[in-house]
Scaffold this motif. Sequence first.
Motif, PDB file in Angstrom:
ATOM      1  N   GLY A 137      66.958  46.687  84.701  1.00  0.00           N
ATOM      2  CA  GLY A 137      67.002  48.147  84.778  1.00  0.00           C
ATOM      3  C   GLY A 137      66.281  48.697  83.560  1.00  0.00           C
ATOM      4  N   PHE A 138      66.836  49.745  82.964  1.00  0.00           N
ATOM      5  CA  PHE A 138      66.173  50.322  81.786  1.00  0.00           C
ATOM      6  C   PHE A 138      67.121  50.381  80.589  1.00  0.00           C
ATOM      7  N   GLY A 139      66.776  49.633  79.553  1.00  0.00           N
ATOM      8  CA  GLY A 139      67.396  49.845  78.243  1.00  0.00           C
ATOM      9  C   GLY A 139      68.811  49.344  78.058  1.00  0.00           C
ATOM     10  N   VAL A 180      64.910  60.387  64.359  1.00  0.00           N
ATOM     11  CA  VAL A 180      63.733  60.458  65.242  1.00  0.00           C
ATOM     12  C   VAL A 180      63.518  59.104  65.903  1.00  0.00           C
ATOM     13  N   PHE A 181      62.767  59.106  67.008  1.00  0.00           N
ATOM     14  CA  PHE A 181      62.484  57.819  67.649  1.00  0.00           C
ATOM     15  C   PHE A 181      61.145  57.860  68.357  1.00  0.00           C
ATOM     16  N   GLU A 182      60.703  56.703  68.811  1.00  0.00           N
ATOM     17  CA  GLU A 182      59.506  56.568  69.643  1.00  0.00           C
ATOM     18  C   GLU A 182      59.836  55.658  70.810  1.00  0.00           C
ATOM     19  N   GLY A 183      58.961  55.631  71.793  1.00  0.00           N
ATOM     20  CA  GLY A 183      59.102  54.688  72.897  1.00  0.00           C
ATOM     21  C   GLY A 183      57.705  54.237  73.272  1.00  0.00           C
ATOM     22  N   LEU A 184      57.447  52.943  73.168  1.00  0.00           N
ATOM     23  CA  LEU A 184      56.149  52.419  73.600  1.00  0.00           C
ATOM     24  C   LEU A 184      56.388  51.089  74.299  1.00  0.00           C
ATOM     25  N   LEU A 219      58.081  45.183  78.142  1.00  0.00           N
ATOM     26  CA  LEU A 219      59.023  45.175  77.025  1.00  0.00           C
ATOM     27  C   LEU A 219      58.961  46.559  76.372  1.00  0.00           C
ATOM     28  N   TYR A 220      60.047  47.291  76.474  1.00  0.00           N
ATOM     29  CA  TYR A 220      60.102  48.636  75.888  1.00  0.00           C
ATOM     30  C   TYR A 220      60.428  48.490  74.400  1.00  0.00           C
ATOM     31  N   ILE A 221      59.647  49.181  73.586  1.00  0.00           N
ATOM     32  CA  ILE A 221      59.784  49.092  72.132  1.00  0.00           C
ATOM     33  C   ILE A 221      60.390  50.397  71.636  1.00  0.00           C
ATOM     34  N   ARG A 222      61.487  50.316  70.953  1.00  0.00           N
ATOM     35  CA  ARG A 222      62.152  51.533  70.477  1.00  0.00           C
ATOM     36  C   ARG A 222      62.237  51.527  68.933  1.00  0.00           C
ATOM     37  N   PRO A 223      61.249  52.136  68.262  1.00  0.00           N
ATOM     38  CA  PRO A 223      61.361  52.358  66.823  1.00  0.00           C
ATOM     39  C   PRO A 223      62.180  53.623  66.583  1.00  0.00           C
ATOM     40  N   ALA A 258      61.900  49.701  86.193  1.00  0.00           N
ATOM     41  CA  ALA A 258      61.635  51.127  86.392  1.00  0.00           C
ATOM     42  C   ALA A 258      62.688  51.977  85.675  1.00  0.00           C
ATOM     43  N   TYR A 259      62.269  53.150  85.191  1.00  0.00           N
ATOM     44  CA  TYR A 259      63.208  54.031  84.497  1.00  0.00           C
ATOM     45  C   TYR A 259      64.177  54.703  85.475  1.00  0.00           C
ATOM     46  N   TYR A 260      63.634  55.207  86.577  1.00  0.00           N
ATOM     47  CA  TYR A 260      64.494  55.878  87.562  1.00  0.00           C
ATOM     48  C   TYR A 260      64.931  54.896  88.633  1.00  0.00           C
ATOM     49  N   VAL A 269      58.907  67.354  69.167  1.00  0.00           N
ATOM     50  CA  VAL A 269      59.089  66.078  68.454  1.00  0.00           C
ATOM     51  C   VAL A 269      60.199  65.260  69.095  1.00  0.00           C
ATOM     52  N   LYS A 270      60.162  63.955  68.817  1.00  0.00           N
ATOM     53  CA  LYS A 270      61.158  63.083  69.452  1.00  0.00           C
ATOM     54  C   LYS A 270      62.347  62.927  68.511  1.00  0.00           C
ATOM     55  N   THR A 271      63.273  63.858  68.653  1.00  0.00           N
ATOM     56  CA  THR A 271      64.475  63.808  67.830  1.00  0.00           C
ATOM     57  C   THR A 271      65.696  63.823  68.736  1.00  0.00           C
ATOM     58  N   ASN A 310      67.204  66.919  70.819  1.00  0.00           N
ATOM     59  CA  ASN A 310      66.584  67.431  72.054  1.00  0.00           C
ATOM     60  C   ASN A 310      67.235  66.806  73.276  1.00  0.00           C
ATOM     61  N   TYR A 311      67.544  65.533  73.141  1.00  0.00           N
ATOM     62  CA  TYR A 311      68.086  64.795  74.285  1.00  0.00           C
ATOM     63  C   TYR A 311      69.559  65.154  74.473  1.00  0.00           C
ATOM     64  N   ALA A 312      70.274  65.318  73.343  1.00  0.00           N
ATOM     65  CA  ALA A 312      71.685  65.744  73.427  1.00  0.00           C
ATOM     66  C   ALA A 312      71.767  67.102  74.130  1.00  0.00           C
ATOM     67  N   GLY A 326      61.899  66.526  80.258  1.00  0.00           N
ATOM     68  CA  GLY A 326      62.880  66.012  79.295  1.00  0.00           C
ATOM     69  C   GLY A 326      62.629  64.548  78.989  1.00  0.00           C
ATOM     70  N   THR A 327      62.369  63.773  80.026  1.00  0.00           N
ATOM     71  CA  THR A 327      61.965  62.377  79.808  1.00  0.00           C
ATOM     72  C   THR A 327      60.516  62.182  80.264  1.00  0.00           C
ATOM     73  N   MET A 328      59.866  63.249  80.713  1.00  0.00           N
ATOM     74  CA  MET A 328      58.472  63.127  81.164  1.00  0.00           C
ATOM     75  C   MET A 328      57.756  64.475  81.003  1.00  0.00           C
ATOM     76  N   THR A 386      54.911  62.172  83.896  1.00  0.00           N
ATOM     77  CA  THR A 386      54.307  61.066  83.153  1.00  0.00           C
ATOM     78  C   THR A 386      55.139  60.803  81.901  1.00  0.00           C
ATOM     79  N   GLY A 387      55.280  59.539  81.553  1.00  0.00           N
ATOM     80  CA  GLY A 387      56.011  59.190  80.338  1.00  0.00           C
ATOM     81  C   GLY A 387      55.898  57.695  80.105  1.00  0.00           C
ATOM     82  N   THR A 388      56.191  57.264  78.897  1.00  0.00           N
ATOM     83  CA  THR A 388      56.124  55.826  78.631  1.00  0.00           C
ATOM     84  C   THR A 388      57.134  55.091  79.499  1.00  0.00           C
ATOM     85  N   ALA A 389      58.375  55.592  79.496  1.00  0.00           N
ATOM     86  CA  ALA A 389      59.419  54.914  80.268  1.00  0.00           C
ATOM     87  C   ALA A 389      59.145  55.061  81.766  1.00  0.00           C
ATOM     88  N   ALA A 390      58.804  56.272  82.193  1.00  0.00           N
ATOM     89  CA  ALA A 390      58.655  56.551  83.629  1.00  0.00           C
ATOM     90  C   ALA A 390      57.268  56.182  84.177  1.00  0.00           C
TER      91      ALA A 390
HETATM   92  C1  COI Z   1      59.860  57.464  76.818  1.00  0.00           C
HETATM   93  O1  COI Z   1      59.224  57.644  77.850  1.00  0.00           O
HETATM   94  O2  COI Z   1      59.650  56.544  76.025  1.00  0.00           O
HETATM   95  C2  COI Z   1      60.924  58.359  76.473  1.00  0.00           C
HETATM   96  O3  COI Z   1      61.035  58.710  75.340  1.00  0.00           O
HETATM   97  C3  COI Z   1      61.922  58.696  77.469  1.00  0.00           C
HETATM   98  C4  COI Z   1      63.208  58.141  76.988  1.00  0.00           C
HETATM   99  C5  COI Z   1      64.046  59.137  76.315  1.00  0.00           C
HETATM  100  C6  COI Z   1      63.880  57.220  77.887  1.00  0.00           C
END
Ligand code: COI
Length: 354
Positions: A22-24, A67-71, A133-137, A165-167, A193-195, A198-200, A232-234, A298-302
């Motif tokens: 799944g995802f994460g 803060v975070f990133e997703g790649l 492989l999802y990278i979360r810094p 897949a994310y969804y 910005v990715k803080t 925003n997600y909360a 929000g995620t895309m 569009t998004g890294t996860a999606a």
């Molecule tokens: C990403 O696409 O990497 C995102 O940041 C969405 C995430 C919050 C799951």
Amino acid sequence: MAMEVRKTKHSKISKVDFSGLGFGDIFSDHMLKMAYGKGQWGAPKIVPFGPMRIFPSLSTLHYGQSVFEGLKAFYAKDGSINVFRPERHIARFNISCHRLCIPPVDKKVFLDGLVHLLRIDREWIPKQKGYSLYIRPFAFAADSTLGVHVSHTYQFMIILSPVGAYYKEGFNPVKLVTAVEHARSVEGGCGAVKTAGNYAASLFAAHEAQKKGFTQVLWLDGVHRNYIEEVGTMNVFFLIDDVLVTPHLSGTILAGVTRDSVIQIAKDWGMEVNERRISMDELMKAADGGRLKEAFGTGTAAVISPVGAIKHKNKMITINGGKTGKLALKLYNAITGIQYGDKPDKFKWVYKIK
Ligand code: COI
């Protein structure tokens, strides 16, 4: 720089079902960590993935200075690791750090540390197409104090998660509903910005939407609640007639890396791409007039996620008969083709690790 590495004696990899990801929710054996104190970042270390010891007064838990990133990293058919646009993600990470008063991470230290971690956990990169492989810094305030102020200490970490897949819909169209009562961001805020905050702030409306059978919220601008922002995620795109339209980077939405990739690819194909304000009134009218041909996120996860329906106030529009559009599919194939190394990397987006 020689990096301190402490490897696990108990790899979890044999317990992972790589065909049902799944995802994460699954993490690789190791993680990178680096502490900031006395005005500078210390040396990065790679250690076994595991719990952290924190005080209940950790300021991040209370005030969200993080803060975070997703790649993503992909297993390429020549056996190398393909990381998609890491420099761009690192640059965005430091833009987020700046807005949250977190000291920036040197881009070479960041990239070298990531490469080292990926080499150690390379077996964790799924080999099947559709998986990566999802990278979360991420970085967060490490002071333990209840006073509201910029922290003096921080932690920077990178964790890795093999994902599908994310969804739950996979590549099938998602259903969105606009948020009319809630706003995600306003100009001058942190929407770009990715803080964590925003997600909360997005959870309440997203939860309400999911209870009503929608996949996600389509956020509108915080002032007029009419101009389309993001999911929000895309980020979000609309094919109106033959023009690809996406909300411009007004400072309230995230400058998505996949968004940028889609714009570059579509322009390269000769398409007209408009980054501009687009209102729900305009979108509904285009749908009524049969001019709204496709919509996708569009998004890294999606990656690319087709949008099959959007509900706004009392009206629901169905897009492309609720089916995945040709353009969404073509873009998905183009981007993933580059990521997995099956298509030429004409934009030089792939960072290859042998
Ligand atoms: C990403 O696409 O990497 C995102 O940041 C969405 C995430 C919050 C799951």
